[in-house]
Write an enzyme that holds these catalytic residues in place. Structure first.
Site, PDB file in Angstrom:
ATOM      1  N   SER A 122      24.512 -28.807 -40.028  1.00 44.06           N
ATOM      2  CA  SER A 122      24.020 -27.337 -40.735  1.00 44.06           C
ATOM      3  C   SER A 122      24.836 -26.111 -40.266  1.00 44.06           C
ATOM      4  O   SER A 122      25.223 -25.408 -41.111  1.00 44.06           O
ATOM      5  CB  SER A 122      22.524 -27.196 -40.183  1.00 44.06           C
ATOM      6  OG  SER A 122      21.664 -27.970 -40.491  1.00 44.06           O
ATOM      7  N   ARG A 125      27.497 -24.014 -43.024  1.00 44.86           N
ATOM      8  CA  ARG A 125      27.437 -22.633 -42.943  1.00 44.86           C
ATOM      9  C   ARG A 125      28.712 -22.027 -42.740  1.00 44.86           C
ATOM     10  O   ARG A 125      29.127 -21.099 -43.390  1.00 44.86           O
ATOM     11  CB  ARG A 125      26.103 -22.235 -42.096  1.00 44.86           C
ATOM     12  CG  ARG A 125      25.032 -22.294 -42.755  1.00 44.86           C
ATOM     13  CD  ARG A 125      23.907 -22.417 -41.608  1.00 44.86           C
ATOM     14  NE  ARG A 125      22.441 -22.457 -42.038  1.00 44.86           N
ATOM     15  CZ  ARG A 125      21.879 -23.560 -42.501  1.00 44.86           C
ATOM     16  NH1 ARG A 125      22.493 -24.769 -42.285  1.00 44.86           N
ATOM     17  NH2 ARG A 125      20.716 -23.526 -42.889  1.00 44.86           N
ATOM     18  N   GLY A 185      22.229 -31.831 -49.757  1.00 41.94           N
ATOM     19  CA  GLY A 185      21.250 -30.814 -50.091  1.00 41.94           C
ATOM     20  C   GLY A 185      21.599 -29.208 -49.607  1.00 41.94           C
ATOM     21  O   GLY A 185      21.577 -28.593 -50.069  1.00 41.94           O
ATOM     22  N   ARG A 203      16.200 -34.323 -56.208  1.00 42.11           N
ATOM     23  CA  ARG A 203      15.636 -33.637 -55.406  1.00 42.11           C
ATOM     24  C   ARG A 203      15.162 -32.027 -55.850  1.00 42.11           C
ATOM     25  O   ARG A 203      15.878 -31.540 -56.878  1.00 42.11           O
ATOM     26  CB  ARG A 203      16.648 -33.402 -54.030  1.00 42.11           C
ATOM     27  CG  ARG A 203      16.767 -34.901 -53.521  1.00 42.11           C
ATOM     28  CD  ARG A 203      17.543 -34.558 -52.324  1.00 42.11           C
ATOM     29  NE  ARG A 203      16.979 -33.729 -51.148  1.00 42.11           N
ATOM     30  CZ  ARG A 203      17.650 -33.302 -49.946  1.00 42.11           C
ATOM     31  NH1 ARG A 203      18.837 -33.841 -49.679  1.00 42.11           N
ATOM     32  NH2 ARG A 203      17.096 -32.694 -49.065  1.00 42.11           N
ATOM     33  N   SER A 246      11.497 -23.831 -45.182  1.00 42.69           N
ATOM     34  CA  SER A 246      12.771 -24.720 -45.483  1.00 42.69           C
ATOM     35  C   SER A 246      13.868 -23.823 -45.108  1.00 42.69           C
ATOM     36  O   SER A 246      13.943 -22.370 -45.851  1.00 42.69           O
ATOM     37  CB  SER A 246      12.729 -25.213 -46.856  1.00 42.69           C
ATOM     38  OG  SER A 246      14.104 -25.347 -47.392  1.00 42.69           O
ATOM     39  N   GLN A 268      16.984 -24.206 -45.764  1.00 44.26           N
ATOM     40  CA  GLN A 268      17.661 -24.387 -46.946  1.00 44.26           C
ATOM     41  C   GLN A 268      17.308 -23.420 -48.047  1.00 44.26           C
ATOM     42  O   GLN A 268      18.275 -22.618 -48.673  1.00 44.26           O
ATOM     43  CB  GLN A 268      17.897 -25.506 -47.701  1.00 44.26           C
ATOM     44  CG  GLN A 268      18.272 -26.611 -46.787  1.00 44.26           C
ATOM     45  CD  GLN A 268      18.469 -28.310 -47.522  1.00 44.26           C
ATOM     46  OE1 GLN A 268      18.091 -28.287 -48.367  1.00 44.26           O
ATOM     47  NE2 GLN A 268      19.119 -28.981 -46.575  1.00 44.26           N
ATOM     48  N   ASP A 316      14.346 -33.695 -39.451  1.00 42.74           N
ATOM     49  CA  ASP A 316      15.274 -34.502 -39.656  1.00 42.74           C
ATOM     50  C   ASP A 316      15.354 -35.496 -38.635  1.00 42.74           C
ATOM     51  O   ASP A 316      15.856 -36.784 -38.668  1.00 42.74           O
ATOM     52  CB  ASP A 316      16.885 -34.047 -39.623  1.00 42.74           C
ATOM     53  CG  ASP A 316      17.036 -33.205 -40.817  1.00 42.74           C
ATOM     54  OD1 ASP A 316      16.244 -33.244 -41.738  1.00 42.74           O
ATOM     55  OD2 ASP A 316      17.959 -32.311 -40.752  1.00 42.74           O
ATOM     56  N   LYS A 374      13.378 -35.549 -48.966  1.00 45.06           N
ATOM     57  CA  LYS A 374      14.741 -35.813 -48.399  1.00 45.06           C
ATOM     58  C   LYS A 374      15.669 -36.702 -49.264  1.00 45.06           C
ATOM     59  O   LYS A 374      15.426 -36.961 -50.354  1.00 45.06           O
ATOM     60  CB  LYS A 374      14.560 -35.846 -47.010  1.00 45.06           C
ATOM     61  CG  LYS A 374      13.796 -35.199 -46.064  1.00 45.06           C
ATOM     62  CD  LYS A 374      14.561 -33.838 -46.104  1.00 45.06           C
ATOM     63  CE  LYS A 374      13.668 -32.715 -45.411  1.00 45.06           C
ATOM     64  NZ  LYS A 374      14.302 -31.412 -45.375  1.00 45.06           N
ATOM     65  N   ARG A 389      11.213 -40.486 -46.908  1.00 40.48           N
ATOM     66  CA  ARG A 389      11.487 -40.894 -45.699  1.00 40.48           C
ATOM     67  C   ARG A 389      10.295 -41.575 -45.050  1.00 40.48           C
ATOM     68  O   ARG A 389      10.225 -42.278 -44.235  1.00 40.48           O
ATOM     69  CB  ARG A 389      12.122 -39.998 -44.647  1.00 40.48           C
ATOM     70  CG  ARG A 389      13.658 -39.757 -44.930  1.00 40.48           C
ATOM     71  CD  ARG A 389      14.318 -38.757 -44.064  1.00 40.48           C
ATOM     72  NE  ARG A 389      15.671 -38.584 -44.404  1.00 40.48           N
ATOM     73  CZ  ARG A 389      16.499 -37.841 -44.024  1.00 40.48           C
ATOM     74  NH1 ARG A 389      16.000 -36.635 -43.284  1.00 40.48           N
ATOM     75  NH2 ARG A 389      17.689 -37.641 -44.317  1.00 40.48           N
TER      76      ARG A 389
END
Ligand code: S3P
Length: 434
Positions: free
Chosen positions: A24, A28, A95, A123, A168, A170, A316, A343, A347
């Site tokens: 992550s 970024r 994603g 997704r 989220s 994201q 996750d 995801k 999952r």
């Protein structure tokens, strides 16, 4: 593609292990450094496929990357310097790249097409596109409503106040990246706290972020200064080995340099509640992120309930936690985790099918799982569902089973953890069990 890995059970794990740089934070850093003024050095960045997808997209937009050992040097083109691209930007399986890049590109002066692999095409994108359209973005679905490929046309953005329907990071980050290009103030309100790496990184580069409870606001900066950053180890990658050390008798493992940000360390807190023996050593801060070494020993675990605000902090890690739950005495209930269905694969289903193949007692719920632990798992053929976290979670489960297992499409682990199987092999001492 389509590799199988055979896993022999038994042994214990011991020693020190490295974990890849946090995925992550690496993504970024790639995106933000690309629109910064000047050269940013990213040390210890992860080399998983998802991070490479973000690098490839930014290279296509004219950014120059140089790799030297564990350091990535990025020469940013400044706030408005991204080049046009005739070819679609391929986010692969990532994603995070797709969602954050959509936010970053929504206020640019060129049109861009974004696409990805078969999993990413399934997704949801509407959760990102909707608020960006409210900000004035001109985004068109090219094939199917709510899915990639999308075309982002040039637009002038304005700040909005937006209540996020899901916790989220994201989604939050896509809005904050777009907020850098919007007039006025952009405010997002989260229903629960999700990972805050974007906020930390923006603040470190002098971009003003204000936090008030679950509200986060951003104003357009004049420019973004380049900055060097040390990426901490990825707790989501470490999670598989933390669980393995907790369930494999006689194990004693030290994992160095792991990001233990409050919004990510749920795996430690949940396992501690289950009775795990985890020690947090040498807590420090790097690049604004809390980092520590972890010491983890085998311990008897008990079932727990995991729900509510904890879920975004372990989102996750739930496949790995499910393996711990299968070894725990009693029942583990995982609730409020319907996000797991969107995801890289569904999952909840993937964990349930594979655990059942191993003989575990597990029930699939709409928003989670109920796992009755304590039954010896048996070796089996386990499908990765082309999902890195499912492949690694079941490689861990296979280590404690009776008989060999095979993980199909095992190479998908490379999405976030290149070298995962060789580290697993190296850390396990199997000679006593042969
Ligand atoms: C991520 C946020 C989470 C997580 C993903 C990485 C990020 O996704 O599952 O692996 O880097 O912001 P959501 O924001 O969709 O929950």
């Amino acid at each position: 593609m389509g590799e199988n890995v055979k896993i022999k059970p038994g042994g214990r794990i011991s020693g020190y292990m490295p974990v890849p740089g946090d995925k992550s934070i690496s993504i970024r850093a790639v995106l933000l450094s690309s629109v910064s003024d000047g050269v940013s050095n990213i040390s210890g960045y992860g080399t998983g496929e998802d991070i490479l997808s973000s690098v490839k997209c930014m290279e296509q937009l004219g950014i120059v990357f140089r790799k030297k050992g564990k350091k990535l040097t990025i020469t940013g083109k400044g706030f408005d310097g991204l080049l046009p691209s005739d070819e679609p930007l391929d986010c692969g399986n990532s994603g995070t790249t797709l969602r954050l890049l959509t936010g970053l590109l929504a206020g640019q002066r060129n049109a861009y097409v974004l696409t990805g692999d078969d999993s990413l095409k399934k997704r949801p994108m509407a959760r990102i596109v909707e608020p960006l359209r409210l900000m004035g973005a001109d985004i068109v679905y090219l094939k199917k409503e709510g899915r990639i490929p999308i075309k982002i046309n040039p637009a002038e953005l304005r700040g909005i106040k937006y209540n996020m329907p899901v916790a989220s990071a994201q989604l939050k980050s896509a809005i904050l990246f777009a907020g850098m290009y919007a007039s006025g103030t952009t405010i997002v309100t989260e229903p629960a706290c999700s990972r805050d790496h974007t906020e930390i990184m923006f603040e470190n580069r002098g971009i003003e972020i204000l936090k008030n409870g679950l509200d986060i606001s951003i104003k357009k900066p004049d420019n973004i200064p380049a900055s060097d950053i040390q990426i901490p180890g990825d707790i989501s990658g470490a999670a598989f080995f933390i669980v393995l050390a907790s369930i494999l008798k006689g194990s004693e493992l030290t994992i160095r340099n792991v990001c233990i940000n409050d919004t990510r360390r749920g795996i430690i807190d949940v396992l501690e509640n289950m009775g795990a023996d985890i020690r947090i050593l040498k807590s420090r801060k790097e690049g604004g992120e809390p980092v520590a070494d972890l010491e983890d020993k085998y311990s008897k675990l008990k079932g727990v309930e995991i729900s509510g605000d904890v879920i975004p902090k372990v989102i996750d890690e739930i496949p790995a936690i499910a393996i711990a739950a299968a070894h725990a005495q009693g029942v583990t209930v995982i609730k409020d985790a319907e996000e797991l269905r969107v995801k890289e694969t569904d999952r909840i289903k993937a964990v349930c099918v594979n655990l059942k193949r191993m003989g575990a007692k597990v029930e699939e719920k709409n928003d989670g799982l109920k796992i009755q632990g304590g039954k010896k798992l048996k070796g089996s053929i386990l499908d990765s569902y082309k999902d890195h976290r499912i492949a690694m979670a079941f490689a861990v489960a296979a280590c404690t089973a009776e008989g060999h297992s095979v993980i199909t499409d095992s190479e998908w682990a490379d999405i976030s953890f290149p070298g995962f199987y060789s580290i697993l092999h190296r850390l396990r001492e199997l000679e006593h069990n042969e």
